[in-house]
Design a protein around this motif. Structure first.
Motif, PDB file in Angstrom:
ATOM      1  N   LYS A  43     -35.838  23.123   5.633  1.00 39.61           N
ATOM      2  CA  LYS A  43     -36.286  21.828   6.142  1.00 39.61           C
ATOM      3  C   LYS A  43     -37.584  21.464   5.438  1.00 39.61           C
ATOM      4  O   LYS A  43     -38.618  22.101   5.632  1.00 39.61           O
ATOM      5  CB  LYS A  43     -36.502  21.907   7.657  1.00 39.61           C
ATOM      6  CG  LYS A  43     -36.825  20.572   8.273  1.00 39.61           C
ATOM      7  CD  LYS A  43     -36.962  20.703   9.787  1.00 39.61           C
ATOM      8  CE  LYS A  43     -37.322  19.362  10.394  1.00 39.61           C
ATOM      9  NZ  LYS A  43     -37.623  19.487  11.815  1.00 39.61           N
ATOM     10  N   THR A  44     -37.486  20.455   4.570  1.00 41.10           N
ATOM     11  CA  THR A  44     -38.641  19.931   3.848  1.00 41.10           C
ATOM     12  C   THR A  44     -38.540  18.413   3.938  1.00 41.10           C
ATOM     13  O   THR A  44     -37.522  17.893   4.378  1.00 41.10           O
ATOM     14  CB  THR A  44     -38.632  20.372   2.360  1.00 41.10           C
ATOM     15  OG1 THR A  44     -37.688  19.583   1.643  1.00 41.10           O
ATOM     16  CG2 THR A  44     -38.323  21.847   2.194  1.00 41.10           C
ATOM     17  N   GLU A 103     -47.006  24.322   7.584  1.00 34.91           N
ATOM     18  CA  GLU A 103     -47.180  23.115   8.411  1.00 34.91           C
ATOM     19  C   GLU A 103     -47.830  21.978   7.626  1.00 34.91           C
ATOM     20  O   GLU A 103     -47.492  20.817   7.833  1.00 34.91           O
ATOM     21  CB  GLU A 103     -47.957  23.449   9.674  1.00 34.91           C
ATOM     22  CG  GLU A 103     -47.165  24.341  10.613  1.00 34.91           C
ATOM     23  CD  GLU A 103     -47.887  24.668  11.895  1.00 34.91           C
ATOM     24  OE1 GLU A 103     -48.923  24.036  12.189  1.00 34.91           O
ATOM     25  OE2 GLU A 103     -47.402  25.561  12.606  1.00 34.91           O
ATOM     26  N   LYS A 104     -48.746  22.325   6.738  1.00 33.21           N
ATOM     27  CA  LYS A 104     -49.441  21.301   5.950  1.00 33.21           C
ATOM     28  C   LYS A 104     -48.447  20.453   5.150  1.00 33.21           C
ATOM     29  O   LYS A 104     -48.550  19.231   5.112  1.00 33.21           O
ATOM     30  CB  LYS A 104     -50.442  21.970   5.012  1.00 33.21           C
ATOM     31  CG  LYS A 104     -51.139  21.020   4.075  1.00 33.21           C
ATOM     32  CD  LYS A 104     -52.038  21.778   3.119  1.00 33.21           C
ATOM     33  CE  LYS A 104     -52.322  20.923   1.902  1.00 33.21           C
ATOM     34  NZ  LYS A 104     -52.754  21.717   0.766  1.00 33.21           N
ATOM     35  N   ASN A 105     -47.472  21.110   4.513  1.00 29.71           N
ATOM     36  CA  ASN A 105     -46.488  20.403   3.686  1.00 29.71           C
ATOM     37  C   ASN A 105     -45.169  20.146   4.424  1.00 29.71           C
ATOM     38  O   ASN A 105     -44.213  19.686   3.804  1.00 29.71           O
ATOM     39  CB  ASN A 105     -46.218  21.198   2.403  1.00 29.71           C
ATOM     40  CG  ASN A 105     -47.423  21.230   1.502  1.00 29.71           C
ATOM     41  OD1 ASN A 105     -47.925  20.190   1.087  1.00 29.71           O
ATOM     42  ND2 ASN A 105     -47.926  22.424   1.203  1.00 29.71           N
ATOM     43  N   ARG A 106     -45.121  20.452   5.712  1.00 28.05           N
ATOM     44  CA  ARG A 106     -43.946  20.244   6.570  1.00 28.05           C
ATOM     45  C   ARG A 106     -42.707  20.930   6.001  1.00 28.05           C
ATOM     46  O   ARG A 106     -41.651  20.324   5.819  1.00 28.05           O
ATOM     47  CB  ARG A 106     -43.689  18.745   6.787  1.00 28.05           C
ATOM     48  CG  ARG A 106     -44.852  18.061   7.466  1.00 28.05           C
ATOM     49  CD  ARG A 106     -44.632  16.597   7.777  1.00 28.05           C
ATOM     50  NE  ARG A 106     -43.484  15.992   7.151  1.00 28.05           N
ATOM     51  CZ  ARG A 106     -43.535  14.946   6.332  1.00 28.05           C
ATOM     52  NH1 ARG A 106     -44.687  14.416   6.032  1.00 28.05           N
ATOM     53  NH2 ARG A 106     -42.444  14.440   5.817  1.00 28.05           N
ATOM     54  N   SER A 118     -43.611  22.189  -2.716  1.00 28.12           N
ATOM     55  CA  SER A 118     -45.007  21.822  -2.943  1.00 28.12           C
ATOM     56  C   SER A 118     -45.430  22.330  -4.309  1.00 28.12           C
ATOM     57  O   SER A 118     -45.116  23.475  -4.667  1.00 28.12           O
ATOM     58  CB  SER A 118     -45.900  22.442  -1.862  1.00 28.12           C
ATOM     59  OG  SER A 118     -47.262  22.291  -2.206  1.00 28.12           O
ATOM     60  N   SER A 119     -46.142  21.508  -5.045  1.00 28.73           N
ATOM     61  CA  SER A 119     -46.604  21.917  -6.373  1.00 28.73           C
ATOM     62  C   SER A 119     -47.630  23.047  -6.280  1.00 28.73           C
ATOM     63  O   SER A 119     -47.947  23.678  -7.282  1.00 28.73           O
ATOM     64  CB  SER A 119     -47.188  20.725  -7.125  1.00 28.73           C
ATOM     65  OG  SER A 119     -48.258  20.163  -6.391  1.00 28.73           O
ATOM     66  N   GLU A 120     -48.117  23.328  -5.073  1.00 27.37           N
ATOM     67  CA  GLU A 120     -49.077  24.420  -4.864  1.00 27.37           C
ATOM     68  C   GLU A 120     -48.414  25.790  -4.940  1.00 27.37           C
ATOM     69  O   GLU A 120     -49.093  26.796  -5.096  1.00 27.37           O
ATOM     70  CB  GLU A 120     -49.737  24.279  -3.491  1.00 27.37           C
ATOM     71  CG  GLU A 120     -50.479  22.989  -3.289  1.00 27.37           C
ATOM     72  CD  GLU A 120     -50.879  22.761  -1.833  1.00 27.37           C
ATOM     73  OE1 GLU A 120     -50.604  23.616  -0.974  1.00 27.37           O
ATOM     74  OE2 GLU A 120     -51.479  21.709  -1.565  1.00 27.37           O
TER      75      GLU A 120
END
Length: 116
Positions: A22-23, A105-108, A81-83
């Motif tokens: 889930k993104t 949670e930051k990037n859901r 996420s690119s992180e």
């Protein structure tokens, strides 16, 4: 007379699993298979017996069942996420634990793998 045989690429490890991805750009929650071959890892998610997502993850790229391949960094940027480390998703599916849970949670992002 000589005979030759074809050898098929057999996976080293195959496990059935319940897979939740889930993104913001991917949403899958169903049964599937994780197959680890010598040179790639394949994840298939099925719904009512039909493959709804197939990912083949090689050392340097990830390919979706639409025959579209991309680098891990571009896949991460588009779907995760690119992180994240380039091979993050491949390493997550190659874990051998019965239950793997990743939550950001930051990037859901929520990825949960429960192997049978």
């Amino acid at each position: 007379m000589s005979f030759s045989a074809c050898s098929f690429n057999q996976p080293k490890v195959v496990s059935s699993a319940t897979i939740l991805i889930k993104t913001p750009n991917l949403k899958y929650y169903d049964r599937g298979f994780i197959s680890i071959y010598n040179n790639y890892t394949q994840v298939e998610i099925l719904s009512a017996g039909t493959t709804i997502l197939r990912l083949k993850m090689y050392k340097d790229r990830i390919c979706r069942d639409t025959f579209e391949c991309q680098t891990f960094s571009s896949f991460n940027k588009e779907f995760l996420s690119s992180e994240y480390k380039d091979t993050f998703i491949k390493e997550l599916f190659e874990k051998r634990e019965k239950k793997t849970l990743f939550r950001d949670e930051k990037n859901r992002i929520l990825i949960k793998i429960i192997r049978d």
